[in-house]
Design a protein around this motif. Structure first.
Motif, PDB file in Angstrom:
ATOM      1  N   GLY A   1       0.818  -1.205   0.000  1.00  0.00           N
ATOM      2  CA  GLY A   1       0.000   0.000   0.000  1.00  0.00           C
ATOM      3  C   GLY A   1       0.848   1.249   0.000  1.00  0.00           C
TER       4      GLY A   1
ATOM      5  N   GLU B   1     -13.663  -2.365   1.411  1.00  0.00           N
ATOM      6  CA  GLU B   1     -13.296  -0.983   1.705  1.00  0.00           C
ATOM      7  C   GLU B   1     -11.949  -0.908   2.399  1.00  0.00           C
ATOM      8  OE1 GLU B   1     -16.449   0.723   3.946  1.00  0.00           O
ATOM      9  OE2 GLU B   1     -17.802   0.938   2.209  1.00  0.00           O
ATOM     10  N   ASP B   2     -11.734  -1.775   3.371  1.00  0.00           N
ATOM     11  CA  ASP B   2     -10.478  -1.776   4.114  1.00  0.00           C
ATOM     12  C   ASP B   2      -9.308  -2.186   3.217  1.00  0.00           C
ATOM     13  OD1 ASP B   2      -9.188  -1.788   6.966  1.00  0.00           O
ATOM     14  OD2 ASP B   2      -8.515  -3.661   6.038  1.00  0.00           O
TER      15      ASP B   2
ATOM     16  N   GLU C   1      -9.031  -2.041  -0.120  1.00  0.00           N
ATOM     17  CA  GLU C   1      -8.725  -1.050  -1.156  1.00  0.00           C
ATOM     18  C   GLU C   1      -8.123   0.219  -0.565  1.00  0.00           C
ATOM     19  OE1 GLU C   1     -12.308  -0.558  -3.404  1.00  0.00           O
ATOM     20  OE2 GLU C   1     -12.043  -2.455  -4.497  1.00  0.00           O
ATOM     21  N   ARG C   2      -8.445   0.516   0.680  1.00  0.00           N
ATOM     22  CA  ARG C   2      -7.826   1.657   1.345  1.00  0.00           C
ATOM     23  C   ARG C   2      -6.346   1.366   1.621  1.00  0.00           C
ATOM     24  NH1 ARG C   2     -11.517   2.402   4.713  1.00  0.00           N
ATOM     25  NH2 ARG C   2     -10.732   1.029   6.355  1.00  0.00           N
ATOM     26  N   GLU C   3      -6.045   0.123   1.982  1.00  0.00           N
ATOM     27  CA  GLU C   3      -4.664  -0.256   2.276  1.00  0.00           C
ATOM     28  C   GLU C   3      -3.841  -0.517   1.016  1.00  0.00           C
ATOM     29  OE1 GLU C   3      -3.125  -0.477   5.258  1.00  0.00           O
ATOM     30  OE2 GLU C   3      -4.933   0.407   6.139  1.00  0.00           O
TER      31      GLU C   3
ATOM     32  N   GLU D   1      -3.826   0.911  -2.544  1.00  0.00           N
ATOM     33  CA  GLU D   1      -4.404   1.950  -3.399  1.00  0.00           C
ATOM     34  C   GLU D   1      -4.280   1.645  -4.889  1.00  0.00           C
ATOM     35  OE1 GLU D   1      -2.588   5.584  -2.226  1.00  0.00           O
ATOM     36  OE2 GLU D   1      -3.659   5.684  -0.316  1.00  0.00           O
TER      37      GLU D   1
ATOM     38  N   ARG E   1      -8.079  -3.036  -6.963  1.00  0.00           N
ATOM     39  CA  ARG E   1      -9.535  -2.999  -6.821  1.00  0.00           C
ATOM     40  C   ARG E   1     -10.037  -4.429  -6.785  1.00  0.00           C
ATOM     41  NH1 ARG E   1     -14.259  -3.286  -9.743  1.00  0.00           N
ATOM     42  NH2 ARG E   1     -13.157  -3.812 -11.677  1.00  0.00           N
TER      43      ARG E   1
END
Length: 418
Positions: free
Chosen positions: A18, A50-51, A53-55, A57, A60
């Protein structure tokens, strides 16, 4: 090439870190994940996505839910294709891994398992079927196994203060419960998964490999002792000798109110209470007892592993998903959400507050799986173990019937020629 170079720079081992995108590069790589219907709730998958894809970037997730019906051929087809549109991560039944590992179509995840994922603490019933020799292809995700579901009120009325912890105590308690029109236990005659546990407890097995050849082993002294215990327990109720636990569904039999115990996954209690609301608050759970109080009985461990197809176009991204889903954070969250057993014995405390799941976790620590060969599916297709059990329960000679069933297992496990 620029994005692949960036991915390589951002990877520590097999986990994508990430570290972000290059300035101006907003494109995300899609990772396609096949998960089975009802393995995880929609809300769990939303929060995980969500978690993740946040970690990560640059990634997907595209999670596609599959049906169990017809899944074997669908997965096999996906593993054979040269198209980049196939799945990068696939959930498979733990005992199905040998079917897919055969032919070298899965990524070897041994290094990641040892270095990053703590394989030494995995449940054996999930980890062992995921191996081929010394190579780990299936990564344990979650487990489920049988426990004893019992009527607390009937135990109390019979003067049984606490659930039995040894086989001898279990037989004695069940005999006491088997009176006054109540079955001490409802155990269908062809519940071969339960029989397997008794055989493993005695040191036996359904089949064993010797000199690269698989042979049925129901006729060994240890396996015969397991069948004898099954016969004694099954006789303390009115379970049919010629049917399995789904014919009729044992949840309905238990809901009838005249059964003290069944052997099933804890989730079946919900179906029981739906059919008989009067049983709400009267149902308890305990691990299948073992030969001694210090060690619960062995149980067949079902559940799922995650695999990575060799034809994925981004192995780093695929292993990042596997590492996240099977890591402590999300694996314990899944267990709490879905009433599963986490993939590691060290995570059992995460479900200690739920009686049924806690009992399941105790058994899972000593869980086993079916013989580790792709041909085992051929045994189950026309299962000689069921016929063997019925014949013995109807009075046939156990040793003779065990030899007959073992020969059939050996024939089914013979490798295809030509």
């Amino acid at each position: 090439m620029r994005r692949r170079l960036l991915a390589l720079l951002c990877v520590t081992g097999s986990l994508v870190s990430g570290c972000g995108m290059l300035p101006g590069d907003q494109e995300r790589k899609t990772v396609t994940v096949w998960l089975m219907k009802d393995s995880a709730s929609k809300e769990f998958l939303r929060r995980f996505t969500e978690d993740f894809e946040r970690e990560h970037e640059d990634l997907r997730l595209d999670i596609r839910i599959q049906e169990w019906t017809g899944i074997v051929e669908k997965v096999r087809a996906a593993l054979r294709t040269d198209s980049a549109d196939g799945p990068d991560v696939i959930e498979v039944g733990n005992t199905q891994v040998p079917l897919y590992a055969d032919g070298g179509r899965l990524v070897d995840l041994t290094l990641e398992s040892m270095r990053d994922w703590g394989k030494d603490a995995w449940l054996p019933g999930l980890a062992e079927p995921g191996k081929d020799g010394n190579k780990q292809y299936g990564i344990p995700w979650y487990a489920a196994n049988r426990v004893v579901i019992y009527r607390k009120d009937l135990f109390e009325q019979a003067g049984i203060a606490r659930p039995p912890r040894t086989r001898d105590d279990w037989l004695a308690a069940t005999e006491k419960l088997n009176s006054g029109g109540t079955q001490g236990i409802y155990l269908a005659g062809q519940d071969w998964y339960t029989l397997s546990g008794f055989i493993w407890d005695e040191g036996g097995d359904l089949a064993q490999e010797k000199d690269h050849t698989w042979q049925g082993t129901l006729d060994t002294p240890a396996a015969l002792r397991g069948m004898e215990f099954y016969r004694r327990l099954q006789a303390l109720g009115a379970g049919p000798a010629d049917a399995d636990e789904e014919h009729p569904p044992q949840a309905g039999v238990f809901a009838g109110g005249k059964v003290a115990q069944i052997i099933a996954v804890p989730g079946l209690a919900q179906a029981i209470v739906r059919q008989n609301p009067d049983l709400k608050g009267k149902i308890g759970f305990f691990p299948v007892p073992g030969r001694t109080a210090g060690r619960p009985g062995a149980v067949f461990t079902g559940g799922s592993d995650l695999v990575v197809p060799r034809n994925t176009d981004d192995q780093f991204a695929a292993t990042a998903v596997v590492g996240a889903l099977t890591g402590a954070k999300w694996d314990t969250e899944l267990a709490r959400t879905m009433n599963y057993v986490p993939n590691k014995t060290t995570l059992a405390d995460a479900v200690a507050g739920e009686e049924g799941v806690a009992a399941m976790a105790v058994g899972a620590a000593h869980g086993r799986a079916t013989p580790h060969t792709p041909q085992w599916a051929d045994v189950e297709a026309d299962n000689p173990i069921k016929d063997y059990m019925t014949r013995v329960l109807n009075g046939a000679d156990p040793a003779a019937e065990a030899r007959r069933a073992s020969r059939k297992i050996t024939e089914a496990l013979a490798p295809d020629v030509g």
